[in-house]
Design an enzyme around this catalytic site. Structure first.
Site, PDB file in Angstrom:
ATOM      1  N   ARG A 175     -46.188  13.341 -79.965  1.00 35.08           N
ATOM      2  CA  ARG A 175     -46.431  11.982 -80.459  1.00 35.08           C
ATOM      3  C   ARG A 175     -45.955  10.983 -79.413  1.00 35.08           C
ATOM      4  O   ARG A 175     -45.109  11.306 -78.568  1.00 35.08           O
ATOM      5  CB  ARG A 175     -45.705  11.757 -81.786  1.00 35.08           C
ATOM      6  CG  ARG A 175     -44.222  12.079 -81.743  1.00 35.08           C
ATOM      7  CD  ARG A 175     -43.616  11.977 -83.120  1.00 35.08           C
ATOM      8  NE  ARG A 175     -43.565  10.612 -83.612  1.00 35.08           N
ATOM      9  CZ  ARG A 175     -42.573   9.747 -83.353  1.00 35.08           C
ATOM     10  NH1 ARG A 175     -41.554  10.109 -82.602  1.00 35.08           N
ATOM     11  NH2 ARG A 175     -42.587   8.537 -83.835  1.00 35.08           N
ATOM     12  N   ARG A 179     -44.426   1.210 -82.469  1.00 34.90           N
ATOM     13  CA  ARG A 179     -43.835   0.533 -83.623  1.00 34.90           C
ATOM     14  C   ARG A 179     -44.632  -0.732 -83.921  1.00 34.90           C
ATOM     15  O   ARG A 179     -44.849  -1.531 -83.015  1.00 34.90           O
ATOM     16  CB  ARG A 179     -42.392   0.136 -83.327  1.00 34.90           C
ATOM     17  CG  ARG A 179     -41.498   1.325 -83.182  1.00 34.90           C
ATOM     18  CD  ARG A 179     -40.065   0.847 -83.024  1.00 34.90           C
ATOM     19  NE  ARG A 179     -39.227   1.958 -82.631  1.00 34.90           N
ATOM     20  CZ  ARG A 179     -38.120   1.850 -81.930  1.00 34.90           C
ATOM     21  NH1 ARG A 179     -37.698   0.657 -81.545  1.00 34.90           N
ATOM     22  NH2 ARG A 179     -37.416   2.907 -81.626  1.00 34.90           N
ATOM     23  N   ARG A 258     -36.679  20.380 -63.747  1.00 38.28           N
ATOM     24  CA  ARG A 258     -36.904  19.163 -62.984  1.00 38.28           C
ATOM     25  C   ARG A 258     -35.547  18.570 -62.626  1.00 38.28           C
ATOM     26  O   ARG A 258     -34.571  18.757 -63.350  1.00 38.28           O
ATOM     27  CB  ARG A 258     -37.689  18.141 -63.807  1.00 38.28           C
ATOM     28  CG  ARG A 258     -39.172  18.426 -63.834  1.00 38.28           C
ATOM     29  CD  ARG A 258     -39.957  17.288 -64.471  1.00 38.28           C
ATOM     30  NE  ARG A 258     -39.598  17.061 -65.835  1.00 38.28           N
ATOM     31  CZ  ARG A 258     -39.221  15.876 -66.331  1.00 38.28           C
ATOM     32  NH1 ARG A 258     -39.130  14.817 -65.543  1.00 38.28           N
ATOM     33  NH2 ARG A 258     -38.934  15.739 -67.608  1.00 38.28           N
ATOM     34  N   ARG A 289     -37.617   4.581 -62.541  1.00 37.02           N
ATOM     35  CA  ARG A 289     -36.940   3.462 -63.188  1.00 37.02           C
ATOM     36  C   ARG A 289     -35.763   2.994 -62.347  1.00 37.02           C
ATOM     37  O   ARG A 289     -35.329   3.693 -61.431  1.00 37.02           O
ATOM     38  CB  ARG A 289     -36.485   3.821 -64.600  1.00 37.02           C
ATOM     39  CG  ARG A 289     -35.674   5.092 -64.699  1.00 37.02           C
ATOM     40  CD  ARG A 289     -35.379   5.418 -66.163  1.00 37.02           C
ATOM     41  NE  ARG A 289     -34.297   6.387 -66.251  1.00 37.02           N
ATOM     42  CZ  ARG A 289     -33.626   6.666 -67.354  1.00 37.02           C
ATOM     43  NH1 ARG A 289     -33.914   6.052 -68.481  1.00 37.02           N
ATOM     44  NH2 ARG A 289     -32.668   7.555 -67.351  1.00 37.02           N
ATOM     45  N   GLU A 312     -34.332   5.961 -59.701  1.00 33.24           N
ATOM     46  CA  GLU A 312     -34.491   7.378 -60.053  1.00 33.24           C
ATOM     47  C   GLU A 312     -35.846   7.902 -59.583  1.00 33.24           C
ATOM     48  O   GLU A 312     -36.882   7.321 -59.906  1.00 33.24           O
ATOM     49  CB  GLU A 312     -34.409   7.554 -61.574  1.00 33.24           C
ATOM     50  CG  GLU A 312     -33.039   7.248 -62.133  1.00 33.24           C
ATOM     51  CD  GLU A 312     -32.888   7.700 -63.583  1.00 33.24           C
ATOM     52  OE1 GLU A 312     -31.768   7.601 -64.103  1.00 33.24           O
ATOM     53  OE2 GLU A 312     -33.885   8.150 -64.195  1.00 33.24           O
ATOM     54  N   TYR A 360     -32.883  21.137 -73.288  1.00 36.13           N
ATOM     55  CA  TYR A 360     -32.330  19.800 -73.121  1.00 36.13           C
ATOM     56  C   TYR A 360     -31.523  19.442 -74.368  1.00 36.13           C
ATOM     57  O   TYR A 360     -32.023  19.523 -75.483  1.00 36.13           O
ATOM     58  CB  TYR A 360     -33.427  18.737 -72.901  1.00 36.13           C
ATOM     59  CG  TYR A 360     -32.794  17.381 -72.808  1.00 36.13           C
ATOM     60  CD1 TYR A 360     -32.191  16.966 -71.632  1.00 36.13           C
ATOM     61  CD2 TYR A 360     -32.699  16.563 -73.927  1.00 36.13           C
ATOM     62  CE1 TYR A 360     -31.528  15.747 -71.562  1.00 36.13           C
ATOM     63  CE2 TYR A 360     -32.038  15.343 -73.861  1.00 36.13           C
ATOM     64  CZ  TYR A 360     -31.455  14.950 -72.673  1.00 36.13           C
ATOM     65  OH  TYR A 360     -30.784  13.756 -72.615  1.00 36.13           O
ATOM     66  N   ASP A 362     -29.028  16.384 -75.986  1.00 35.20           N
ATOM     67  CA  ASP A 362     -28.291  15.130 -75.879  1.00 35.20           C
ATOM     68  C   ASP A 362     -26.809  15.439 -76.091  1.00 35.20           C
ATOM     69  O   ASP A 362     -26.451  16.493 -76.639  1.00 35.20           O
ATOM     70  CB  ASP A 362     -28.788  14.135 -76.930  1.00 35.20           C
ATOM     71  CG  ASP A 362     -29.901  13.259 -76.382  1.00 35.20           C
ATOM     72  OD1 ASP A 362     -29.909  13.005 -75.161  1.00 35.20           O
ATOM     73  OD2 ASP A 362     -30.760  12.835 -77.175  1.00 35.20           O
TER      74      ASP A 362
HETATM   75  P1  FDA Z   1     -23.353  19.959 -68.464  1.00 32.96           P
HETATM   76  O1  FDA Z   1     -24.451  20.160 -67.479  1.00 32.96           O
HETATM   77  O2  FDA Z   1     -22.892  18.592 -68.705  1.00 32.96           O
HETATM   78  O3  FDA Z   1     -22.087  20.808 -67.987  1.00 32.96           O
HETATM   79  C1  FDA Z   1     -22.184  22.102 -67.460  1.00 32.96           C
HETATM   80  C2  FDA Z   1     -21.036  22.307 -66.505  1.00 32.96           C
HETATM   81  O4  FDA Z   1     -20.985  23.688 -66.113  1.00 32.96           O
HETATM   82  C3  FDA Z   1     -21.155  21.499 -65.232  1.00 32.96           C
HETATM   83  O5  FDA Z   1     -20.013  20.688 -65.071  1.00 32.96           O
HETATM   84  C4  FDA Z   1     -21.257  22.560 -64.149  1.00 32.96           C
HETATM   85  O6  FDA Z   1     -20.613  22.180 -62.935  1.00 32.96           O
HETATM   86  C5  FDA Z   1     -20.556  23.734 -64.780  1.00 32.96           C
HETATM   87  N1  FDA Z   1     -20.932  25.034 -64.204  1.00 32.96           N
HETATM   88  C6  FDA Z   1     -22.186  25.520 -64.035  1.00 32.96           C
HETATM   89  N2  FDA Z   1     -22.136  26.740 -63.454  1.00 32.96           N
HETATM   90  C7  FDA Z   1     -20.822  27.024 -63.246  1.00 32.96           C
HETATM   91  C8  FDA Z   1     -20.139  28.115 -62.646  1.00 32.96           C
HETATM   92  N3  FDA Z   1     -20.802  29.170 -62.136  1.00 32.96           N
HETATM   93  N4  FDA Z   1     -18.779  28.090 -62.593  1.00 32.96           N
HETATM   94  C9  FDA Z   1     -18.101  27.004 -63.083  1.00 32.96           C
HETATM   95  N5  FDA Z   1     -18.707  25.943 -63.648  1.00 32.96           N
HETATM   96  C10 FDA Z   1     -20.061  25.944 -63.729  1.00 32.96           C
HETATM   97  N6  FDA Z   1     -27.346  12.769 -73.380  1.00 32.96           N
HETATM   98  C11 FDA Z   1     -27.233  11.727 -74.257  1.00 32.96           C
HETATM   99  O7  FDA Z   1     -26.765  11.919 -75.377  1.00 32.96           O
HETATM  100  N7  FDA Z   1     -27.619  10.465 -73.863  1.00 32.96           N
HETATM  101  C12 FDA Z   1     -28.125  10.209 -72.623  1.00 32.96           C
HETATM  102  O8  FDA Z   1     -28.472   9.072 -72.334  1.00 32.96           O
HETATM  103  C13 FDA Z   1     -28.253  11.298 -71.719  1.00 32.96           C
HETATM  104  N8  FDA Z   1     -28.762  11.093 -70.471  1.00 32.96           N
HETATM  105  C14 FDA Z   1     -28.948  12.165 -69.635  1.00 32.96           C
HETATM  106  C15 FDA Z   1     -29.529  11.965 -68.377  1.00 32.96           C
HETATM  107  C16 FDA Z   1     -29.736  13.050 -67.535  1.00 32.96           C
HETATM  108  C17 FDA Z   1     -30.372  12.832 -66.193  1.00 32.96           C
HETATM  109  C18 FDA Z   1     -29.387  14.350 -67.955  1.00 32.96           C
HETATM  110  C19 FDA Z   1     -29.654  15.542 -67.103  1.00 32.96           C
HETATM  111  C20 FDA Z   1     -28.782  14.546 -69.176  1.00 32.96           C
HETATM  112  C21 FDA Z   1     -28.571  13.459 -70.030  1.00 32.96           C
HETATM  113  N9  FDA Z   1     -27.960  13.632 -71.263  1.00 32.96           N
HETATM  114  C22 FDA Z   1     -27.844  12.576 -72.125  1.00 32.96           C
HETATM  115  C23 FDA Z   1     -27.553  14.974 -71.692  1.00 32.96           C
HETATM  116  C24 FDA Z   1     -26.087  15.255 -71.450  1.00 32.96           C
HETATM  117  O9  FDA Z   1     -25.787  15.181 -70.084  1.00 32.96           O
HETATM  118  C25 FDA Z   1     -25.867  16.650 -72.049  1.00 32.96           C
HETATM  119  O10 FDA Z   1     -25.634  16.559 -73.412  1.00 32.96           O
HETATM  120  C26 FDA Z   1     -24.750  17.353 -71.472  1.00 32.96           C
HETATM  121  O11 FDA Z   1     -25.055  17.581 -70.132  1.00 32.96           O
HETATM  122  C27 FDA Z   1     -24.596  18.679 -72.165  1.00 32.96           C
HETATM  123  O12 FDA Z   1     -23.431  19.164 -71.806  1.00 32.96           O
HETATM  124  P2  FDA Z   1     -23.278  20.658 -71.283  1.00 32.96           P
HETATM  125  O13 FDA Z   1     -21.826  20.910 -71.387  1.00 32.96           O
HETATM  126  O14 FDA Z   1     -24.182  21.581 -72.008  1.00 32.96           O
HETATM  127  O15 FDA Z   1     -23.824  20.670 -69.781  1.00 32.96           O
END
Ligand code: FDA
Length: 389
Positions: A175, A179, A258, A289, A312, A360, A362
């Site tokens: 979708r 609005r 990506r 953006r 970006e 993905y 949030d």
């Molecule tokens: P996250 O990626 O944050 O953490 C994983 C960690 O594991 C990293 O610190 C990494 O270094 C570590 N790691 C990986 N491999 C490892 C290894 N071998 N040894 C040790 N450490 C290791 N959400 C939202 O609510 N509002 C928003 O506006 C946004 N905007 C947004 C923009 C962009 C560009 C992205 C990519 C994501 C968002 N998000 C978001 C999502 C938000 O970032 C997301 O909820 C968190 O990343 C999730 O947290 P995680 O702990 O799952 O992963």
């Protein structure tokens, strides 16, 4: 420290697991991250010359309707009353997003009522009525009609995917929100805001517990530290939030992602664009953006002499790039099923978070999923002897 639980990754998923395990279950937790800071992608820092808080891995806006998550995060930080709104620049004009009555009336130079606008969009979408669109381009036209689709969605999506929408599967979009009111609030959630004293202060408070041993610059797969995969495997329960394909040495192939290249610039002016986010949906610029960070915190007394912006650029990730958004092709989904089977077979290892589940999430979803993992898997193991799998 002899840990009861090793948490790999200090993003919001890992932090939530570590905090709950230490505070609620009284466990000694080793929280390791290969980066030199905690917080995963939610990390932010003050730009050195201006003091303006910059979200290091792209804009992060907190929003949720989940009461449990909202109560939980408020233990560590207060939130401002920031409300997210996005604008878009098309053919030299600025329109409000997501597409709403304001966008429609500005675009068609009209003063349509909600019913008139609805009828117009329905008529324009009728161009492909009764067909079964196979590509994103046709699907977009069928959802909102050609004029709005081509102005605001077509090239923006093409830039995000580096692919002509005619060559993208229709399944990418179900979708496109339109609005028929002037409401241009970006999120519909009950709670929304930004952490009052910044993301990093919030994230550090979560990890600030005598039973949590934080080790930065520490990769789970590097030998030579006491919490490496080789050292803890099968001995200590592990919550792994790194990439699931990496964990299995890419045995079923690489999952595709990506990434975004972020170009930061400090400008010697007070205000560049008057808004936190402006999208660029036209094909003549290659970024998607521009963020301007001062506008995330209008309540702060930031310098008037300079501002920080970030452009970006979206592209497919290669090995070594930051994986941001799962591409999720049919081939990816087939690989993921195989990785899930492998993950189920791993003794004493739980996979979670964005990278560990190839989904993905949030921030509020990552926190909610981590709380559930503690309830359903980790607490039963430590309090009732259930196996961890
Ligand atoms: P996250 O990626 O944050 O953490 C994983 C960690 O594991 C990293 O610190 C990494 O270094 C570590 N790691 C990986 N491999 C490892 C290894 N071998 N040894 C040790 N450490 C290791 N959400 C939202 O609510 N509002 C928003 O506006 C946004 N905007 C947004 C923009 C962009 C560009 C992205 C990519 C994501 C968002 N998000 C978001 C999502 C938000 O970032 C997301 O909820 C968190 O990343 C999730 O947290 P995680 O702990 O799952 O992963």
């Amino acid at each position: 420290m002899n840990a009861d639980l090793v948490v790999v990754g200090s993003g919001l998923f890992g932090l939530t697991v570590a905090e709950r395990a230490a505070t609620e279950l009284g466990l000694d937790v080793a929280l390791i991250d290969r980066r030199s800071h905690i917080g995963g992608n939610a990390y932010s820092e003050r730009e050195a010359s201006t003091g303006i808080e910059v979200h290091r891995y792209g804009a992060h806006l907190f929003h949720t309707s989940n009461e449990r998550v909202w109560d939980y995060v408020n233990r560590f930080t207060g939130f401002t009353d920031y409300v997210h709104r996005v604008y878009t620049r098309h053919h030299g004009e600025i329109f409000p997003m997501p597409i709403n009555l304001g966008t429609i009336n500005q675009f068609f130079r009209a003063a349509y009522s909600p019913a008139e606008a609805r009828a117009l969009i329905q008529e324009q979408a009728g161009e492909l009525a009764g067909t079964d669109p196979q590509n994103l381009n046709d699907k977009g036209i069928q959802l909102i009609g050609r004029p709005l689709y081509e102005a605001f969605i077509k090239h923006y999506t093409g830039k995000q995917w580096q692919t002509d929408p005619k060559d993208l599967p229709a399944s990418i979009i179900n979708r496109l929100p339109v609005r028929y009111t002037y409401d241009n609030r970006y999120f519909n959630d009950k709670y929304e805001g930004l952490p009052v004293d910044g993301y990093t202060a919030w994230l550090e408070r979560m990890a600030d517990h005598p039973k949590i041993d934080v080790r930065l610059d520490t990769d789970f797969f590097d030998d030579g530290h006491e919490y490496s995969r080789a050292a803890v495997s099968g001995q200590v329960p592990v919550v792994y939030t790194g990439p699931v394909d990496r964990y299995f040495d890419y045995a079923e192939g690489d999952l595709s992602w990506r990434t975004i290249d972020l170009e930061q610039e400090v400008l010697p002016i007070e205000d560049f664009q008057g808004a936190p986010v402006i999208n660029y949906p036209d094909p003549d610029v290659d970024f998607t953006r521009i963020l301007e960070f001062r506008h995330f915190h209008p309540e702060r007394d930031y310098t008037k002499d300079a501002t920080v912006i970030m452009r970006e650029f979206s592209r497919f990730a290669e090995k070594g790039d930051e994986p941001y958004y799962p591409v999720n092709t049919t081939v990816d989904r087939e690989k993921l099923l195989k990785y899930r089977d492998l993950a189920r077979g791993e003794d004493k290892v739980l996979f979670g978070g964005r990278l560990g589940t190839y989904k993905y999430l949030d921030m509020h979803m990552a926190i909610g999923a981590a709380l559930s993992m503690v309830d359903n898997k980790i607490a039963p193991h430590f309090t009732g002897g259930a196996t961890i799998e």
